[in-house]
Design a protein around this motif. Structure first.
Motif, PDB file in Angstrom:
ATOM      1  N   SER A  11       0.866  -1.180   0.000  1.00  0.00           N
ATOM      2  CA  SER A  11       0.000   0.000   0.000  1.00  0.00           C
ATOM      3  C   SER A  11       0.900   1.226   0.000  1.00  0.00           C
ATOM      4  O   SER A  11       2.127   1.098  -0.081  1.00  0.00           O
ATOM      5  N   THR A  49      -4.255  -3.837   9.541  1.00  0.00           N
ATOM      6  CA  THR A  49      -5.080  -3.863   8.322  1.00  0.00           C
ATOM      7  C   THR A  49      -6.518  -3.478   8.639  1.00  0.00           C
ATOM      8  O   THR A  49      -7.165  -2.749   7.881  1.00  0.00           O
ATOM      9  N   THR A  63       3.161  -6.643   8.746  1.00  0.00           N
ATOM     10  CA  THR A  63       3.708  -7.041  10.050  1.00  0.00           C
ATOM     11  C   THR A  63       3.235  -8.441  10.434  1.00  0.00           C
ATOM     12  O   THR A  63       4.008  -9.245  10.957  1.00  0.00           O
TER      13      THR A  63
HETATM   14  P1  NAP Z   1      -0.924  -5.718  10.078  1.00  0.00           P
HETATM   15  O1  NAP Z   1       0.148  -6.640   9.629  1.00  0.00           O
HETATM   16  O2  NAP Z   1      -2.267  -5.866   9.472  1.00  0.00           O
HETATM   17  O3  NAP Z   1      -1.113  -5.829  11.654  1.00  0.00           O
HETATM   18  C1  NAP Z   1       0.036  -5.821  12.456  1.00  0.00           C
HETATM   19  C2  NAP Z   1      -0.326  -5.773  13.905  1.00  0.00           C
HETATM   20  O4  NAP Z   1      -0.776  -7.061  14.357  1.00  0.00           O
HETATM   21  C3  NAP Z   1       0.859  -5.473  14.762  1.00  0.00           C
HETATM   22  O5  NAP Z   1       1.199  -4.118  14.741  1.00  0.00           O
HETATM   23  C4  NAP Z   1       0.368  -5.958  16.106  1.00  0.00           C
HETATM   24  O6  NAP Z   1      -0.438  -4.924  16.710  1.00  0.00           O
HETATM   25  C5  NAP Z   1      -0.539  -7.137  15.728  1.00  0.00           C
HETATM   26  N1  NAP Z   1       0.151  -8.338  16.140  1.00  0.00           N
HETATM   27  C6  NAP Z   1      -0.091  -8.972  17.314  1.00  0.00           C
HETATM   28  N2  NAP Z   1       0.723  -9.984  17.489  1.00  0.00           N
HETATM   29  C7  NAP Z   1       1.527 -10.021  16.407  1.00  0.00           C
HETATM   30  C8  NAP Z   1       2.599 -10.879  16.057  1.00  0.00           C
HETATM   31  N3  NAP Z   1       2.980 -11.881  16.830  1.00  0.00           N
HETATM   32  N4  NAP Z   1       3.248 -10.632  14.896  1.00  0.00           N
HETATM   33  C9  NAP Z   1       2.855  -9.629  14.097  1.00  0.00           C
HETATM   34  N5  NAP Z   1       1.834  -8.781  14.375  1.00  0.00           N
HETATM   35  C10 NAP Z   1       1.182  -8.979  15.550  1.00  0.00           C
HETATM   36  O7  NAP Z   1      -0.471  -4.177   9.936  1.00  0.00           O
HETATM   37  P2  NAP Z   1       0.538  -3.407   8.969  1.00  0.00           P
HETATM   38  O8  NAP Z   1       1.863  -4.065   8.920  1.00  0.00           O
HETATM   39  O9  NAP Z   1       0.439  -1.986   9.330  1.00  0.00           O
HETATM   40  O10 NAP Z   1      -0.109  -3.624   7.551  1.00  0.00           O
HETATM   41  C11 NAP Z   1      -1.234  -2.858   7.168  1.00  0.00           C
HETATM   42  C12 NAP Z   1      -1.013  -2.322   5.785  1.00  0.00           C
HETATM   43  O11 NAP Z   1      -0.964  -3.414   4.860  1.00  0.00           O
HETATM   44  C13 NAP Z   1      -2.132  -1.413   5.334  1.00  0.00           C
HETATM   45  O12 NAP Z   1      -1.552  -0.313   4.669  1.00  0.00           O
HETATM   46  C14 NAP Z   1      -2.910  -2.260   4.347  1.00  0.00           C
HETATM   47  O13 NAP Z   1      -3.522  -1.475   3.342  1.00  0.00           O
HETATM   48  C15 NAP Z   1      -1.845  -3.140   3.783  1.00  0.00           C
HETATM   49  N6  NAP Z   1      -2.349  -4.424   3.265  1.00  0.00           N
HETATM   50  C16 NAP Z   1      -2.133  -4.748   1.967  1.00  0.00           C
HETATM   51  C17 NAP Z   1      -2.546  -5.979   1.463  1.00  0.00           C
HETATM   52  C18 NAP Z   1      -2.264  -6.381   0.041  1.00  0.00           C
HETATM   53  O14 NAP Z   1      -2.429  -7.535  -0.320  1.00  0.00           O
HETATM   54  N7  NAP Z   1      -1.819  -5.490  -0.797  1.00  0.00           N
HETATM   55  C19 NAP Z   1      -3.218  -6.867   2.306  1.00  0.00           C
HETATM   56  C20 NAP Z   1      -3.443  -6.500   3.626  1.00  0.00           C
HETATM   57  C21 NAP Z   1      -2.996  -5.284   4.104  1.00  0.00           C
HETATM   58  P3  NAP Z   1      -0.713  -5.034  18.296  1.00  0.00           P
HETATM   59  O15 NAP Z   1       0.627  -4.988  18.959  1.00  0.00           O
HETATM   60  O16 NAP Z   1      -1.582  -3.874  18.613  1.00  0.00           O
HETATM   61  O17 NAP Z   1      -1.383  -6.333  18.493  1.00  0.00           O
END
Ligand code: NAP
Length: 229
Positions: A19, A53, A160
């Motif tokens: 993204s 996400t 993440t």
């Molecule tokens: P994410 O991977 O959706 O969520 C990560 C969150 O999960 C962590 O910050 C953590 O928050 C929680 N978590 C809890 N335990 C975890 C563990 N053991 N390992 C990893 N995470 C853990 O968030 P993101 O990295 O910010 O990704 C979101 C972005 O990805 C957005 O911009 C979205 O648009 C994009 N996206 C793109 C696609 C695509 O296919 N193009 C698909 C999905 C998302 P806590 O500490 O609060 O629990």
């Protein structure tokens, strides 16, 4: 520990971003890939996303094709696979689209550090699994999911969660659609963010398949067992 078959499906730009730098969802693939993704969802027992996400995109994660939903119902399943959020601190909004749209089970996986009042609110919307102290222990969580009858688990990001699952050795296959655009940005999410591997720890993959699809390419990878993990 027993766990489901786990695969990641995601779309990324030619420069590996999922993204934009504002972490806003962008359309990377076209209708053919969209339908492929819908079939993968319909064929899974559960789909999982990270709280990042949910907060960024508020996806519903429902099966969009009425034919596929009907096929699931005929097979005695819910219209939609179970929808799972990995959310250590129970930050999921109670009015998230995952709770509002479509039928089927919802599961929120929290850690022991999640505030009780927030967990209690989410209990009205979803089954709660507690795994891990400060952050969700993904090994424990996936084993719990297996014991709930989830044999095929689809991970739909984000960056993440993908890192957490891959670095914990919990992913069997990765499907990536690489689209014809450049997003750029040091902080824009890539397929796998998190802490990153050292040279010795790098995760090796085996290419299972590659296919031109519309204006991009679909790559299918098998995650190889890492003897050091
Ligand atoms: P994410 O991977 O959706 O969520 C990560 C969150 O999960 C962590 O910050 C953590 O928050 C929680 N978590 C809890 N335990 C975890 C563990 N053991 N390992 C990893 N995470 C853990 O968030 P993101 O990295 O910010 O990704 C979101 C972005 O990805 C957005 O911009 C979205 O648009 C994009 N996206 C793109 C696609 C695509 O296919 N193009 C698909 C999905 C998302 P806590 O500490 O609060 O629990």
């Amino acid at each position: 520990m027993e766990r489901p078959f786990v695969f990641i499906n995601s779309a990324m730009s030619a420069d590996g971003k999922m993204s934009t730098k504002e972490r806003k969802q962008v359309r990377i693939s076209g209708q053919v890939d969209f339908e492929r993704m819908d079939e993968l969802r319909a064929g899974s027992d559960a789909v999982m996303v990270g709280i990042g996400t949910v907060l960024a995109d508020d996806p519903s994660l429902t099966v969009k094709s009425s034919e596929l939903r009907e096929e699931r119902t005929k097979a005695g399943k819910d219209e939609n696979p179970a929808r799972i959020i990995v959310d250590s601190k129970a930050r999921t909004p109670v009015d998230a689209d995952i709770f509002q749209k479509g039928k089927g089970e919802r599961i929120v996986i929290v850690s022991e550090s999640a505030p009780t009042d927030k967990v209690d609110l989410l209990k009205e919307q979803a089954t709660i699994i507690v795994a891990g102290k400060e952050e969700v222990n993904l090994i424990k969580a996936t084993s719990e999911l297996k014991s709930l009858g989830i044999d095929r688990l689809m991970i739909e990001g984000g960056a993440t969660l993908n890192w957490g699952m891959i670095s914990s050795g919990l992913v069997d296959e990765i499907y990536t659609f690489v689209g014809n655009l450049i997003i750029g940005g040091m902080t824009a999410p890539t397929l796998t963010d998190g802490e990153g591997f050292t040279e010795e720890e790098i995760q090796k993959l085996k290419l299972i398949d590659s296919e031109r699809m519309e204006e991009g390419v679909l790559l299918k990878w098998k995650v190889l067992a890492n003897p050091d993990k």
